[in-house]
Design a protein around this motif. Structure first.
Motif, mmCIF file in Angstrom:
data_model
loop_
_atom_site.group_PDB
_atom_site.id
_atom_site.type_symbol
_atom_site.label_atom_id
_atom_site.label_comp_id
_atom_site.label_asym_id
_atom_site.label_seq_id
_atom_site.Cartn_x
_atom_site.Cartn_y
_atom_site.Cartn_z
ATOM 1 N N MET A 1 0.604 -1.164 0.047
ATOM 2 C CA MET A 1 -0.073 0.135 -0.173
ATOM 3 C C MET A 1 1.022 1.224 -0.065
ATOM 4 O O MET A 1 1.957 1.292 0.781
ATOM 5 C CB MET A 1 -0.922 0.074 1.206
ATOM 6 C CG MET A 1 -1.691 1.241 1.205
ATOM 7 S SD MET A 1 -3.113 0.765 2.596
ATOM 8 C CE MET A 1 -3.492 2.217 2.770
ATOM 9 N N THR A 2 0.493 2.246 -0.861
ATOM 10 C CA THR A 2 1.333 3.349 -0.900
ATOM 11 C C THR A 2 0.798 4.616 -0.361
ATOM 12 O O THR A 2 -0.401 4.249 -0.163
ATOM 13 C CB THR A 2 1.628 3.696 -2.442
ATOM 14 O OG1 THR A 2 0.405 3.927 -3.325
ATOM 15 C CG2 THR A 2 2.333 2.462 -3.169
ATOM 16 N N TRP A 3 1.166 5.656 -0.279
ATOM 17 C CA TRP A 3 0.655 6.785 0.034
ATOM 18 C C TRP A 3 -0.608 7.279 -0.786
ATOM 19 O O TRP A 3 -1.487 7.750 -0.426
ATOM 20 C CB TRP A 3 1.461 8.231 0.369
ATOM 21 C CG TRP A 3 2.010 8.534 -0.807
ATOM 22 C CD1 TRP A 3 3.554 8.068 -1.609
ATOM 23 C CD2 TRP A 3 1.692 9.387 -1.895
ATOM 24 N NE1 TRP A 3 3.634 8.756 -2.767
ATOM 25 C CE2 TRP A 3 2.414 9.600 -2.740
ATOM 26 C CE3 TRP A 3 0.509 10.026 -2.031
ATOM 27 C CZ2 TRP A 3 2.279 10.325 -4.058
ATOM 28 C CZ3 TRP A 3 0.307 10.984 -2.993
ATOM 29 C CH2 TRP A 3 1.091 11.157 -4.027
ATOM 30 N N LEU A 4 -0.353 6.817 -2.048
ATOM 31 C CA LEU A 4 -1.613 7.297 -2.880
ATOM 32 C C LEU A 4 -2.831 6.295 -2.690
ATOM 33 O O LEU A 4 -4.051 6.824 -2.660
ATOM 34 C CB LEU A 4 -1.245 7.039 -4.541
ATOM 35 C CG LEU A 4 -2.214 7.235 -5.321
ATOM 36 C CD1 LEU A 4 -2.635 8.608 -5.629
ATOM 37 C CD2 LEU A 4 -1.508 6.772 -6.841
ATOM 38 N N ASP A 5 -2.540 5.045 -2.397
ATOM 39 C CA ASP A 5 -3.575 4.051 -1.896
ATOM 40 C C ASP A 5 -4.347 4.926 -0.801
ATOM 41 O O ASP A 5 -5.744 4.775 -0.597
ATOM 42 C CB ASP A 5 -3.180 2.850 -1.692
ATOM 43 C CG ASP A 5 -3.006 2.214 -2.827
ATOM 44 O OD1 ASP A 5 -3.376 2.456 -3.851
ATOM 45 O OD2 ASP A 5 -1.866 1.257 -2.667
ATOM 46 N N ALA A 6 -3.663 5.228 0.268
ATOM 47 C CA ALA A 6 -4.050 5.851 1.524
ATOM 48 C C ALA A 6 -4.736 7.076 1.440
ATOM 49 O O ALA A 6 -5.990 7.340 1.683
ATOM 50 C CB ALA A 6 -2.787 6.362 2.466
ATOM 51 N N VAL A 7 -4.394 7.894 0.230
ATOM 52 C CA VAL A 7 -5.154 9.115 -0.006
ATOM 53 C C VAL A 7 -6.527 8.767 -0.613
ATOM 54 O O VAL A 7 -7.514 9.379 -0.422
ATOM 55 C CB VAL A 7 -4.353 10.126 -1.152
ATOM 56 C CG1 VAL A 7 -5.141 10.969 -1.764
ATOM 57 C CG2 VAL A 7 -3.173 10.493 -0.323
ATOM 58 N N LEU A 8 -6.634 7.632 -1.770
ATOM 59 C CA LEU A 8 -7.608 7.292 -2.362
ATOM 60 C C LEU A 8 -8.838 6.626 -1.197
ATOM 61 O O LEU A 8 -9.940 7.060 -1.332
ATOM 62 C CB LEU A 8 -7.375 6.319 -3.397
ATOM 63 C CG LEU A 8 -6.519 6.832 -4.557
ATOM 64 C CD1 LEU A 8 -6.147 5.690 -5.566
ATOM 65 C CD2 LEU A 8 -7.673 7.892 -5.508
ATOM 66 N N LEU A 9 -8.305 5.939 -0.305
ATOM 67 C CA LEU A 9 -9.106 5.447 0.766
ATOM 68 C C LEU A 9 -9.824 6.569 1.674
ATOM 69 O O LEU A 9 -10.801 6.459 1.924
ATOM 70 C CB LEU A 9 -8.481 4.335 1.396
ATOM 71 C CG LEU A 9 -8.240 2.944 0.664
ATOM 72 C CD1 LEU A 9 -7.271 2.072 1.746
ATOM 73 C CD2 LEU A 9 -9.258 2.400 0.208
ATOM 74 N N LEU A 10 -8.780 7.451 1.995
ATOM 75 C CA LEU A 10 -9.458 8.847 2.567
ATOM 76 C C LEU A 10 -10.529 9.449 1.836
ATOM 77 O O LEU A 10 -11.094 9.976 2.525
ATOM 78 C CB LEU A 10 -8.128 9.745 2.958
ATOM 79 C CG LEU A 10 -8.292 10.828 3.985
ATOM 80 C CD1 LEU A 10 -8.769 10.488 5.281
ATOM 81 C CD2 LEU A 10 -7.150 11.703 3.943
ATOM 82 N N ILE A 11 -10.547 9.330 0.744
ATOM 83 C CA ILE A 11 -11.414 10.024 0.093
ATOM 84 C C ILE A 11 -12.795 9.348 -0.014
ATOM 85 O O ILE A 11 -13.995 9.713 0.357
ATOM 86 C CB ILE A 11 -11.332 10.040 -1.799
ATOM 87 C CG1 ILE A 11 -10.057 11.279 -2.117
ATOM 88 C CG2 ILE A 11 -12.726 10.604 -2.415
ATOM 89 C CD1 ILE A 11 -9.762 10.983 -3.406
ATOM 90 N N VAL A 12 -12.812 7.917 0.167
ATOM 91 C CA VAL A 12 -14.007 7.218 0.434
ATOM 92 C C VAL A 12 -14.403 7.372 1.864
ATOM 93 O O VAL A 12 -15.564 7.613 2.167
ATOM 94 C CB VAL A 12 -13.805 5.582 0.249
ATOM 95 C CG1 VAL A 12 -14.960 4.547 0.765
ATOM 96 C CG2 VAL A 12 -13.447 5.419 -1.130
ATOM 97 N N ALA A 13 -13.459 7.560 2.957
ATOM 98 C CA ALA A 13 -13.864 7.574 4.378
ATOM 99 C C ALA A 13 -14.442 9.039 4.411
ATOM 100 O O ALA A 13 -15.235 8.992 5.182
ATOM 101 C CB ALA A 13 -12.503 7.599 5.145
ATOM 102 N N ALA A 14 -13.774 10.030 3.747
ATOM 103 C CA ALA A 14 -14.426 11.457 3.832
ATOM 104 C C ALA A 14 -15.694 11.682 3.337
ATOM 105 O O ALA A 14 -16.650 12.186 4.075
ATOM 106 C CB ALA A 14 -13.413 12.395 3.116
ATOM 107 N N THR A 15 -15.945 10.868 2.224
ATOM 108 C CA THR A 15 -17.322 11.439 1.579
ATOM 109 C C THR A 15 -18.422 10.251 2.372
ATOM 110 O O THR A 15 -19.574 10.879 2.597
ATOM 111 C CB THR A 15 -17.411 10.569 0.181
ATOM 112 O OG1 THR A 15 -17.000 9.471 -0.062
ATOM 113 C CG2 THR A 15 -16.626 11.584 -0.895
ATOM 114 N N THR A 16 -17.956 9.331 3.108
ATOM 115 C CA THR A 16 -19.194 8.468 3.620
ATOM 116 C C THR A 16 -19.413 9.533 5.295
ATOM 117 O O THR A 16 -20.305 9.374 5.550
ATOM 118 C CB THR A 16 -18.390 7.097 4.320
ATOM 119 O OG1 THR A 16 -17.866 6.384 3.081
ATOM 120 C CG2 THR A 16 -19.063 6.391 5.049
#
Length: 184
Positions: A1-16
């Motif tokens: 998992m890279t920092w980019l994956d973490a940012v993309l998962l953060l997008i899902v968490a934030a919209t949720t």
């Protein structure tokens, strides 16, 4: 998992989280955004500015519908937050799928039929994060689904999901070279 994956998962968490806080309005905006995304992608393929204007109008309309036309649920009830979280989660996942399938496609000048996705000419740190990202690798499978070997190691259930996501998030055949017509 890279920092980019973490940012993309953060997008899902934030919209949720944001949609859960907005309750029913969050569900309307989330689910409506997912339903509007495909036509907006097709519109943006024709003219990017039309896609942007269409997205702004659709987002405003969904927000107004969610806020004005639907009754407010009691603050103590949990079900409106769950519905809002569901809508936001679905919208966050749709945004991530759209992002990981929208990187530029790099063409090999020596062999015109050879393409690279993700491209190999991104700036240093970004190149490392993109090339090692699990989500971008999944996006590559979604984007280039029609080009994948049907006998490749993809399970039938996974193949069905990738096919459905390709039909949803990919407009046209972006791997084909675009011909540019010179105007007189």
């Amino acid at each position: 998992m890279t920092w980019l994956d973490a940012v993309l998962l953060l997008i899902v968490a934030a919209t949720t989280a944001v949609a859960a806080e907005r309750r029913i309005a969050g569900m309307v905006v989330g689910v409506g955004g997912v339903l509007a995304l495909r036509p907006l992608l097709a519109l943006a393929q024709l003219q990017p500015w039309l896609g942007i204007v269409g997205a702004l109008v659709a987002g405003l309309a969904l927000a107004l519908v969610g806020r004005q036309l639907l009754p407010a649920a009691p603050r103590y009830a949990r079900w409106p937050r769950l519905l809002g979280g569901f809508g936001g989660g679905v919208l966050g996942l749709a945004i991530v799928v759209t992002l990981v399938t929208s990187l530029p496609i790099q063409r090999n000048p020596v062999e015109p039929g050879l393409i690279y996705y993700p491209p190999r000419d991104l700036p240093g740190t970004l190149q490392t994060a993109v090339s090692e990202s699990s989500l971008v690798a999944f996006g590559r499978s979604v984007l280039l689904f029609p080009l994948l070997d049907p006998r490749g190691g993809i399970e039938p259930g996974e193949r069905a999901v990738i096919s459905a996501l390709h039909a949803y998030a990919v407009v046209g055949e972006p791997w084909r070279a675009q011909t540019v017509r010179a105007e007189p």
